[in-house]
Write a protein that holds these residues in place. Structure first.
Motif, PDB file in Angstrom:
ATOM      1  N   ASP A 229     -29.109 -18.471 -11.972  1.00  5.50           N
ATOM      2  CA  ASP A 229     -28.520 -18.309 -10.667  1.00  5.50           C
ATOM      3  C   ASP A 229     -27.016 -18.307 -10.751  1.00  5.50           C
ATOM      4  OD1 ASP A 229     -28.283 -20.964 -11.374  1.00  5.50           O
ATOM      5  OD2 ASP A 229     -29.927 -21.550 -10.057  1.00  5.50           O
ATOM      6  N   VAL A 230     -26.424 -17.832  -9.668  1.00  4.84           N
ATOM      7  CA  VAL A 230     -24.987 -17.876  -9.509  1.00  4.84           C
ATOM      8  C   VAL A 230     -24.706 -18.909  -8.457  1.00  4.84           C
ATOM      9  CG1 VAL A 230     -22.972 -16.596  -8.758  1.00  4.84           C
ATOM     10  CG2 VAL A 230     -24.672 -15.491 -10.177  1.00  4.84           C
ATOM     11  N   CYS A 231     -23.806 -19.815  -8.737  1.00  6.65           N
ATOM     12  CA  CYS A 231     -23.603 -20.964  -7.861  1.00  6.65           C
ATOM     13  C   CYS A 231     -22.259 -20.873  -7.185  1.00  6.65           C
ATOM     14  CB  CYS A 231     -23.670 -22.263  -8.668  1.00  6.65           C
ATOM     15  SG  CYS A 231     -25.197 -22.396  -9.576  1.00  6.65           S
ATOM     16  N   TYR A 232     -22.240 -21.301  -5.976  1.00  8.79           N
ATOM     17  CA  TYR A 232     -21.018 -21.311  -5.191  1.00  8.79           C
ATOM     18  C   TYR A 232     -20.575 -22.747  -4.981  1.00  8.79           C
ATOM     19  CZ  TYR A 232     -18.981 -21.936  -0.641  1.00  8.79           C
ATOM     20  OH  TYR A 232     -18.226 -22.359   0.392  1.00  8.79           O
ATOM     21  N   LEU A 233     -19.319 -23.055  -5.276  1.00  7.74           N
ATOM     22  CA  LEU A 233     -18.845 -24.443  -5.317  1.00  7.74           C
ATOM     23  C   LEU A 233     -17.717 -24.681  -4.330  1.00  7.74           C
ATOM     24  CD1 LEU A 233     -18.565 -24.665  -9.192  1.00  7.74           C
ATOM     25  CD2 LEU A 233     -20.490 -25.313  -7.820  1.00  7.74           C
ATOM     26  N   GLU A 234     -17.757 -25.820  -3.671  1.00 10.02           N
ATOM     27  CA  GLU A 234     -16.636 -26.275  -2.830  1.00 10.02           C
ATOM     28  C   GLU A 234     -16.471 -27.778  -3.049  1.00 10.02           C
ATOM     29  OE1 GLU A 234     -15.540 -27.245   1.695  1.00 10.02           O
ATOM     30  OE2 GLU A 234     -17.204 -25.946   1.347  1.00 10.02           O
ATOM     31  N   PRO A 235     -15.189 -28.374  -3.292  1.00  8.91           N
ATOM     32  CA  PRO A 235     -15.098 -29.694  -3.919  1.00  8.91           C
ATOM     33  C   PRO A 235     -15.234 -30.918  -3.042  1.00  8.91           C
ATOM     34  CG  PRO A 235     -12.975 -28.750  -3.634  1.00  8.91           C
ATOM     35  CD  PRO A 235     -13.937 -27.777  -3.076  1.00  8.91           C
ATOM     36  N   THR A 236     -15.887 -32.028  -3.612  1.00  7.10           N
ATOM     37  CA  THR A 236     -15.791 -33.387  -3.052  1.00  7.10           C
ATOM     38  C   THR A 236     -16.384 -34.407  -3.968  1.00  7.10           C
ATOM     39  OG1 THR A 236     -16.042 -34.640  -1.055  1.00  7.10           O
ATOM     40  CG2 THR A 236     -17.955 -33.569  -1.843  1.00  7.10           C
ATOM     41  N   LYS A 237     -16.129 -35.664  -3.699  1.00  9.69           N
ATOM     42  CA  LYS A 237     -16.765 -36.744  -4.435  1.00  9.69           C
ATOM     43  C   LYS A 237     -17.754 -37.453  -3.525  1.00  9.69           C
ATOM     44  CE  LYS A 237     -12.598 -37.694  -7.123  1.00  9.69           C
ATOM     45  NZ  LYS A 237     -11.509 -38.626  -7.345  1.00  9.69           N
ATOM     46  N   LEU A 306     -14.183 -30.105  -7.599  1.00 11.87           N
ATOM     47  CA  LEU A 306     -13.328 -29.075  -8.180  1.00 11.87           C
ATOM     48  C   LEU A 306     -11.895 -29.590  -8.212  1.00 11.87           C
ATOM     49  CD1 LEU A 306     -14.590 -25.789  -6.480  1.00 11.87           C
ATOM     50  CD2 LEU A 306     -15.109 -26.623  -8.739  1.00 11.87           C
ATOM     51  N   ASN A 307     -11.206 -29.326  -9.316  1.00 11.35           N
ATOM     52  CA  ASN A 307      -9.818 -29.759  -9.430  1.00 11.35           C
ATOM     53  C   ASN A 307      -8.841 -28.755  -8.867  1.00 11.35           C
ATOM     54  OD1 ASN A 307     -10.398 -32.232 -10.728  1.00 11.35           O
ATOM     55  ND2 ASN A 307     -10.717 -31.152 -12.653  1.00 11.35           N
ATOM     56  N   VAL A 308      -9.300 -27.548  -8.564  1.00  7.29           N
ATOM     57  CA  VAL A 308      -8.463 -26.545  -7.910  1.00  7.29           C
ATOM     58  C   VAL A 308      -9.385 -25.651  -7.087  1.00  7.29           C
ATOM     59  CG1 VAL A 308      -8.582 -24.891  -9.828  1.00  7.29           C
ATOM     60  CG2 VAL A 308      -6.641 -24.820  -8.261  1.00  7.29           C
ATOM     61  N   GLY A 309      -8.893 -25.208  -5.926  1.00  8.88           N
ATOM     62  CA  GLY A 309      -9.683 -24.324  -5.074  1.00  8.88           C
ATOM     63  C   GLY A 309     -10.700 -25.084  -4.233  1.00  8.88           C
ATOM     64  N   ASP A 310     -11.315 -24.340  -3.310  1.00  5.12           N
ATOM     65  CA  ASP A 310     -12.320 -24.916  -2.417  1.00  5.12           C
ATOM     66  C   ASP A 310     -13.717 -24.366  -2.676  1.00  5.12           C
ATOM     67  OD1 ASP A 310     -10.585 -26.565  -1.009  1.00  5.12           O
ATOM     68  OD2 ASP A 310      -9.936 -24.929   0.269  1.00  5.12           O
ATOM     69  N   PHE A 311     -13.817 -23.111  -3.120  1.00  5.36           N
ATOM     70  CA  PHE A 311     -15.118 -22.508  -3.390  1.00  5.36           C
ATOM     71  C   PHE A 311     -15.016 -21.656  -4.650  1.00  5.36           C
ATOM     72  CE2 PHE A 311     -14.372 -22.608   1.192  1.00  5.36           C
ATOM     73  CZ  PHE A 311     -15.430 -23.355   1.656  1.00  5.36           C
ATOM     74  N   LEU A 312     -16.069 -21.648  -5.436  1.00  6.98           N
ATOM     75  CA  LEU A 312     -16.178 -20.676  -6.520  1.00  6.98           C
ATOM     76  C   LEU A 312     -17.645 -20.487  -6.871  1.00  6.98           C
ATOM     77  CD1 LEU A 312     -16.780 -22.298  -9.413  1.00  6.98           C
ATOM     78  CD2 LEU A 312     -14.366 -22.840  -9.205  1.00  6.98           C
ATOM     79  N   TRP A 313     -17.916 -19.516  -7.734  1.00  7.84           N
ATOM     80  CA  TRP A 313     -19.287 -19.209  -8.124  1.00  7.84           C
ATOM     81  C   TRP A 313     -19.434 -19.336  -9.643  1.00  7.84           C
ATOM     82  CZ3 TRP A 313     -16.531 -16.976  -4.335  1.00  7.84           C
ATOM     83  CH2 TRP A 313     -17.114 -16.827  -3.072  1.00  7.84           C
ATOM     84  N   VAL A 314     -20.601 -19.799 -10.090  1.00  4.98           N
ATOM     85  CA  VAL A 314     -20.873 -19.873 -11.527  1.00  4.98           C
ATOM     86  C   VAL A 314     -22.220 -19.233 -11.826  1.00  4.98           C
ATOM     87  CG1 VAL A 314     -19.564 -22.017 -11.783  1.00  4.98           C
ATOM     88  CG2 VAL A 314     -22.014 -22.124 -11.447  1.00  4.98           C
ATOM     89  N   ALA A 315     -22.313 -18.664 -13.011  1.00  2.00           N
ATOM     90  CA  ALA A 315     -23.587 -18.156 -13.523  1.00  2.00           C
ATOM     91  C   ALA A 315     -24.198 -19.244 -14.388  1.00  2.00           C
ATOM     92  CB  ALA A 315     -23.366 -16.887 -14.334  1.00  2.00           C
ATOM     93  N   ARG A 316     -25.417 -19.651 -14.056  1.00  2.00           N
ATOM     94  CA  ARG A 316     -26.048 -20.774 -14.761  1.00  2.00           C
ATOM     95  C   ARG A 316     -27.197 -20.273 -15.622  1.00  2.00           C
ATOM     96  NH1 ARG A 316     -27.950 -25.245 -10.869  1.00  2.00           N
ATOM     97  NH2 ARG A 316     -25.734 -25.718 -10.841  1.00  2.00           N
ATOM     98  N   GLU A 317     -27.261 -20.826 -16.804  1.00  2.00           N
ATOM     99  CA  GLU A 317     -28.322 -20.478 -17.756  1.00  2.00           C
ATOM    100  C   GLU A 317     -29.688 -20.939 -17.247  1.00  2.00           C
ATOM    101  OE1 GLU A 317     -29.673 -22.134 -22.162  1.00  2.00           O
ATOM    102  OE2 GLU A 317     -27.784 -22.723 -21.247  1.00  2.00           O
TER     103      GLU A 317
END
Length: 560
Positions: A229-237, A306-317
């Motif tokens: 899958d491709v994942c979309y990320l937005e940061p928090t703890k 995330l240490n930079v940005g609010d959203f991004l996407w990743v391709a996961r194995e």
């Protein structure tokens, strides 16, 4: 004749000795002295003695005796003075021996971490790294977790079900036991002399175990991997507890260049929330609204910092379950070349005022992803009630698009932001479908030329998520060149493109000062940087900025 009471026979119970013999002795002396003088304070001292005899615990000083009945400030002050005098004459150790009695000291057991535990893996990994010729003698947290994960049964990133502790939690125990040292920011971990000795014994025991078992660990097959899958990320703890993240510990550099074939691509969005937004109920409400909209649009999401940005996407194995294991093996993740910085108008105004606006754009340019996106929520007429004029905010947005080269997307509210993220997720799903992806280092360039990039052909050579997030740390160790660039960008009117152009000619302050020394006149020094060209249009930096930089580095007085 009255009957006499029956005589009770038997052994009398021995009264326990007072655990505070010195205080008892001093109070008795005070009572007897007051009795000889006929003072009524004798009764006060007697009451304090009775209270002290009933108290079963040792007291380290007279202040602790204030909790007892009939111990006032006067008695406590007298006892403190006597105690200090006793310390000066006899030392503190004798007092401890008197109060505690003769107790047998138990021999402390040496701390040895259990095999395949977090502490065991960390010690063994640091020891193996120290045996490599020319090693730096320490490891950062991310690389230490990465290398130690194969030696540990628990995950270094994700706690077990029903627990809040990971394998990394044992590092605090190693530091307390003086086996590990944590220094610098970002943290560097290294072994102490005691830790090195223990790790050497653990390594020898591990080698004996392998020899006895007779099993050779075969080399891992470098098979093709399917992207799940491709994942979309937005940061928090905030709520990483409920996220079903797979551990990142099995990202090994030795197999980092495996090809990843995208045979089946399902979009999986990971939403991360800013830590600071939890303080504001309105921001928290907007985040919850965004989550609901993504769920309504059929987009899965996850939480990660995330240490930079609010959203991004990743391709996961894509990984297959291992029989007998509760969790799936860790799937490697590659970051796609798209990253989003989300700004409301009020947040944009605040970031311009406190300087975050320029810094965030600078960090986004240097994060290693080629397609930064600025998502601006205009929020109706809210911009007319901010600290800066609306024209100033609009100009900042235009500069971000025209000068900094960001793609700017304007939306009205959270619902439109969720719609844009949903569309982008589906677009990337289709764009990267049936593509073979490879992992590259952050310092290396991708495999797409400028012509292909303009035609929208995505790069197949991507950065791993672990390396991307580690490289985007805000307070990581910086080179002289990076610090010099940040210094230059503090000057009003000196943008990131201008700073980058100056750095191409003078990469350090020393090289710039040497160039000034070679100039023959003040006028030549002031115009030294004026002809340097920057940006796509190749404009000159100009004499005004050149003079400001010269005055900043070469003039002891205030700038003119």
């Amino acid at each position: 004749m009255p009957t006499s009471e029956p005589v009770r026979l038997g052994r009398k119970r021995a009264l326990p000795a007072c655990p505070n013999p010195l205080f008892l002795r001093w109070l008795t002396e005070l009572r007897d002295e007051a009795k000889e003088k006929g003072l009524k304070t004798q009764y006060t001292y007697q009451k304090a003695i009775n209270s002290l005899n009933k108290y079963p615990l040792p007291l380290r000083n007279a202040k602790e005796a204030k909790i007892l009945q009939n111990f006032g400030d006067g008695i406590c002050k007298i006892l403190d003075e006597k105690l200090q005098r006793h310390y000066r004459e006899n030392g503190e150790q004798q007092m401890k021996e008197t109060s505690e009695g003769k107790k047998k000291k138990k021999k402390k057991r040496e701390y040895v971490p259990q095999r395949r535990s977090g502490g065991y893996a960390v010690l063994l990994t640091l020891y193996r790294q120290s045996q490599i010729p020319g090693s730096k003698g320490f490891m950062f947290k991310l690389e230490l977790q990465t290398e130690a994960q194969p030696l540990c049964d628990k995950s270094f990133a994700v706690p077990d079900l029903g627990s809040k502790y990971t394998a990394w939690s044992s590092v605090s125990t190693l530091i307390q036991k003086n086996l590990l040292i944590k220094t610098h920011t970002p943290a560097r971990y290294s072994l102490t002399e005691e830790g090195l000795a223990l790790a050497e014994r653990l390594a020898a025991a591990e080698q004996e175990t392998k020899v006895c078992s007779g099993g050779d660990e075969g080399e891992e097959e470098e098979a093709e991997i399917r992207v799940e899958d491709v994942c979309y990320l937005e940061p928090t703890k905030l709520y990483s507890v409920w996220t079903l993240l797979r551990p990142l510990g099995s990202l090994r550099p030795s197999i980092c260049m495996n090809h990843i074939t995208a045979l089946q691509l399902n979009m999986f969005i990971v939403c991360l929330f800013h830590v600071m937004s939890a303080c504001c109920s309105r921001s928290h409400h907007r985040k919850q609204e965004l989550v609901k909209e993504l769920q309504r649009n059929g987009v899965n999401f996850d939480v990660r910092k995330l240490n930079v940005g609010d959203f991004l996407w990743v391709a996961r194995e894509k990984v297959t379950p291992v029989p007998g294991q509760l969790r799936l093996p860790a799937g490697r993740e590659l970051v796609l070349d798209y990253i989003i910085e989300r700004k409301r108008m009020d947040d944009l105004c605040g970031s311009i005022i406190d300087g975050r606006f320029r810094e965030q754009k600078f960090r986004l340019k240097r994060c290693g992803l080629r397609r930064p996106i600025y998502l601006v929520e205009e929020c109706g007429t809210a911009a007319s009630h901010l600290s800066l004029p609306e024209a100033t905010l609009q100009q900042a947005i235009i500069n971000t698009q025209v000068i900094d080269g960001f793609f700017v997307k304007r939306v009205q509210d959270v619902r439109e932001s969720a719609a844009y993220l949903t569309v982008m997720t589906r677009f990337l799903n289709k764009l990267y479908q049936n593509r073979t992806l490879t992992c590259r280092s952050r310092e290396l360039e991708g495999d797409v030329s400028a012509d292909e990039e303009e035609r929208g052909i995505p790069s197949s050579s991507l950065i791993s998520f672990a390396e991307f997030n580690h490289g985007a740390l805000k307070n990581k160790c910086q080179t002289v060149r990076e610090v010099f660039a940040r210094q230059l960008m503090q000057i009003s009117g000196l943008s990131g493109d201008k700073a980058a152009a100056i750095l191409e000619h003078y990469s350090t302050p020393h090289s710039l000062m040497s160039a000034y020394d070679r100039c023959t006149s003040e006028a030549e020094k002031e115009k030294l940087l004026s002809t340097i060209r920057y940006g796509k249009l190749k404009r000159n930096v100009g004499p005004a900025l050149s003079r400001t930089v010269y005055q900043l580095y070469c003039t002891p007085g205030p700038l003119s």
